[in-house]
Motif scaffolding. Structure first.
Motif, PDB file in Angstrom:
ATOM      1  N   ILE A 212       3.849   3.314   0.046  1.00  0.00           N
ATOM      2  CA  ILE A 212       2.521   3.061  -0.508  1.00  0.00           C
ATOM      3  C   ILE A 212       2.623   2.669  -1.975  1.00  0.00           C
ATOM      4  N   GLU A 213       3.483   3.344  -2.742  1.00  0.00           N
ATOM      5  CA  GLU A 213       3.646   3.010  -4.159  1.00  0.00           C
ATOM      6  C   GLU A 213       4.191   1.595  -4.329  1.00  0.00           C
TER       7      GLU A 213
ATOM      8  N   LYS B  41       1.417  -0.771  -3.640  1.00  0.00           N
ATOM      9  CA  LYS B  41       0.489  -0.822  -4.776  1.00  0.00           C
ATOM     10  C   LYS B  41       1.025  -1.759  -5.861  1.00  0.00           C
ATOM     11  N   GLU B  42       2.339  -1.696  -6.083  1.00  0.00           N
ATOM     12  CA  GLU B  42       2.944  -2.592  -7.067  1.00  0.00           C
ATOM     13  C   GLU B  42       2.800  -4.046  -6.627  1.00  0.00           C
TER      14      GLU B  42
ATOM     15  N   LYS C 219       0.520  -5.304  -4.623  1.00  0.00           N
ATOM     16  CA  LYS C 219      -0.891  -5.665  -4.754  1.00  0.00           C
ATOM     17  C   LYS C 219      -1.233  -5.995  -6.200  1.00  0.00           C
TER      18      LYS C 219
ATOM     19  N   ASN D  90      -9.410   2.650 -10.054  1.00  0.00           N
ATOM     20  CA  ASN D  90      -9.083   1.390  -9.376  1.00  0.00           C
ATOM     21  C   ASN D  90     -10.221   0.370  -9.409  1.00  0.00           C
TER      22      ASN D  90
ATOM     23  N   GLU E 122      -7.618  -7.087  -1.810  1.00  0.00           N
ATOM     24  CA  GLU E 122      -8.023  -5.682  -1.762  1.00  0.00           C
ATOM     25  C   GLU E 122      -8.238  -5.226  -0.325  1.00  0.00           C
TER      26      GLU E 122
ATOM     27  N   SER F 173      -6.048  -2.476   1.533  1.00  0.00           N
ATOM     28  CA  SER F 173      -6.769  -1.267   1.948  1.00  0.00           C
ATOM     29  C   SER F 173      -6.478  -0.945   3.407  1.00  0.00           C
TER      30      SER F 173
ATOM     31  N   PHE G 152      -2.907   0.397   3.493  1.00  0.00           N
ATOM     32  CA  PHE G 152      -2.881   1.752   2.951  1.00  0.00           C
ATOM     33  C   PHE G 152      -3.460   2.743   3.955  1.00  0.00           C
TER      34      PHE G 152
END
Length: 433
Positions: free
Chosen positions: A193-194, A197-198, A200, A274, A398, A402, A405
């Motif tokens: 997930i991290e 996120k990077e 994204k 966010n 996004e 999402s 995620f």
């Protein structure tokens, strides 16, 4: 993996425990522990009681904001193998058998475990299992949930299903191994997930600083931390893009006692995450107070900045959020006709903006932002129609992330549920290992 059951079971005589293996005994907490209240060793390390981790040194984590007393002579001494209970949060599972020697708050329950009758790590797993957390909930009293208290006189009578000590040790060792495997699987999901996120953040940063056309001519923006931008874009300070830029009400204008539940939300830094405003119904005021603070009311398209703590935290006011109050710890930014609020919110949420704000913010112990600093921040500004297309692209990014995620978080939830069920079923004898 399917586990076998024990050969025979008997009724425990306790409704919430149901049936236990026939050769297991039923004891009480008082029968296998002894209440202790040793004090006077202030030089020992301070320990914390966590729902997730049990008993650990307080300085091993940076997310415990409970202040340690300047005088710890009155703190209770905990030896390795002792049971420690945060009686105010027992209903959350904040207890455990310590693997450390140290001291804890005098408000906690501390007990010496009779290691001849019960294997300490087995007791640790048993008392932190889901069936027991439900019982602590029923035994805790108080007006507000955060202030519930469980009394030792009730706690000590809680029944414990116990196999022989050798079996207890075998079960504890099995759970050590099994939970470690599950925790590693969860950690891998969290690392994924991290990384996502990077990825994204990189895609959004690319969209708001370089545009959507990779073949467009580029030029130097003149701002080191922005780098090159499309040649037809402008770079402007926020002051040139603002219709309104103001801080929230001063402390003298809004007092803690004016907060109510379920009123008009006050947007403080903790309600920003966010690029989104997340109102808290406990941080709100009456309509009368909101009217007095009407100059701080938000409109759709306003961007709220956190002006202290984590720099770059901001949120866009969306439909249904108009009329909220910009809080004392926040800054209200209302874009003019040159900028699309969605584009600016995306740009201002990017790491290059956050890093710059951290560099220019003021404050000796905590970063602070003010309107003078914020007004000087430069952002890339494409033509308005291009801003709209970039906002649409960012929304698609996004939405896709999402969805990804959500899939990963659901997998983590299933693993965590499997962990809890495995512990509960093993320590209460529902399965045999």
């Amino acid at each position: 993996m399917a586990f076998p059951r024990y050969d025979s079971y008997r009724d425990a005589g306790v409704e919430w425990l149901g049936k236990i293996p026939s050769d297991w005994s039923l004891e009480t907490i008082r029968a296998v522990t002894q209440l202790k209240s040793e004090k006077g060793q202030p030089d020992l390390q301070v320990l914390s009681v966590y729902r997730e981790y049990g008993i650990i040194p307080k300085d091993s984590r940076d997310d415990n904001h409970n202040a340690t007393s300047l005088d710890t002579a009155g703190y209770k001494v905990v030896s390795e193998g002792d049971l420690v209970v945060n009686k105010m949060k027992a209903w959350q599972g904040s207890m455990g058998v310590s693997e450390h020697t140290g001291i804890v708050s005098p408000a906690y329950i501390t007990c010496k475990v009779n290691a001849k009758r019960v294997f300490p790590k087995f007791l640790h797993y048993l008392l932190r299992s889901q069936p027991y957390i439900g019982i602590y909930n029923a035994l805790s009293y108080g007006v507000r949930v955060g202030q519930w208290d469980m009394h030792y006189e009730d706690f000590k009578h809680i029944p414990l299903p116990l196999p022989d000590r050798l079996s207890q040790e075998r079960i504890a060792n099995f759970l050590d191994q099994k939970t470690a495997e599950i925790d590693e699987a969860i950690a891998k999901k969290q690392r994924l997930i991290e990384l996502l996120k990077e990825q994204k953040a990189i895609l959004i940063n690319q969209a708001v600083t370089k545009g959507l056309n990779p073949d467009v001519p580029m030029r130097d923006s003149g701002v080191e931390w922005i780098g090159e931008v499309p040649a037809h874009w402008e770079v402007k300070r926020l002051s040139f893009l603002a219709k309104l830029l103001q801080t929230g009400p001063f402390g003298s204008q809004l007092h803690q006692e004016e907060y109510i539940y379920g009123g008009i939300p006050i947007i403080n830094p903790s309600q920003l995450a966010n690029g989104i405003i997340i109102p808290d119904m406990e941080t709100s005021v009456s309509e009368k107070t909101a009217e007095r603070l009407s100059r701080h009311k938000t409109k759709v398209g306003d961007i709220i900045f956190a002006r202290r703590g984590e720099m770059g935290r901001c949120g866009l006011t969306r439909l249904g959020q108009e009329g909220f109050i910009c809080g004392t710890g926040s800054i209200l930014f209302r874009p003019n006709e040159l900028a699309d609020s969605g584009f600016l919110n995306a740009a201002l949420s990017c790491d290059f903006i956050k890093n710059n704000l951290e560099f220019v913010s003021v404050g000796a112990t905590m970063d602070n932002l003010n309107t003078a600093i914020l007004s000087k921040i430069s952002v890339p500004v494409p033509p308005k129609t291009e801003q709209n297309r970039i906002v649409e692209s960012v929304m698609l990014i996004e939405q896709e992330f999402s969805r990804i995620f959500s899939v990963q978080q659901q997998a983590i939830a299933r693993l965590d549920e499997f962990r809890q069920v495995t512990i509960s079923d093993t320590v209460t004898g529902k399965i045999k290992i």
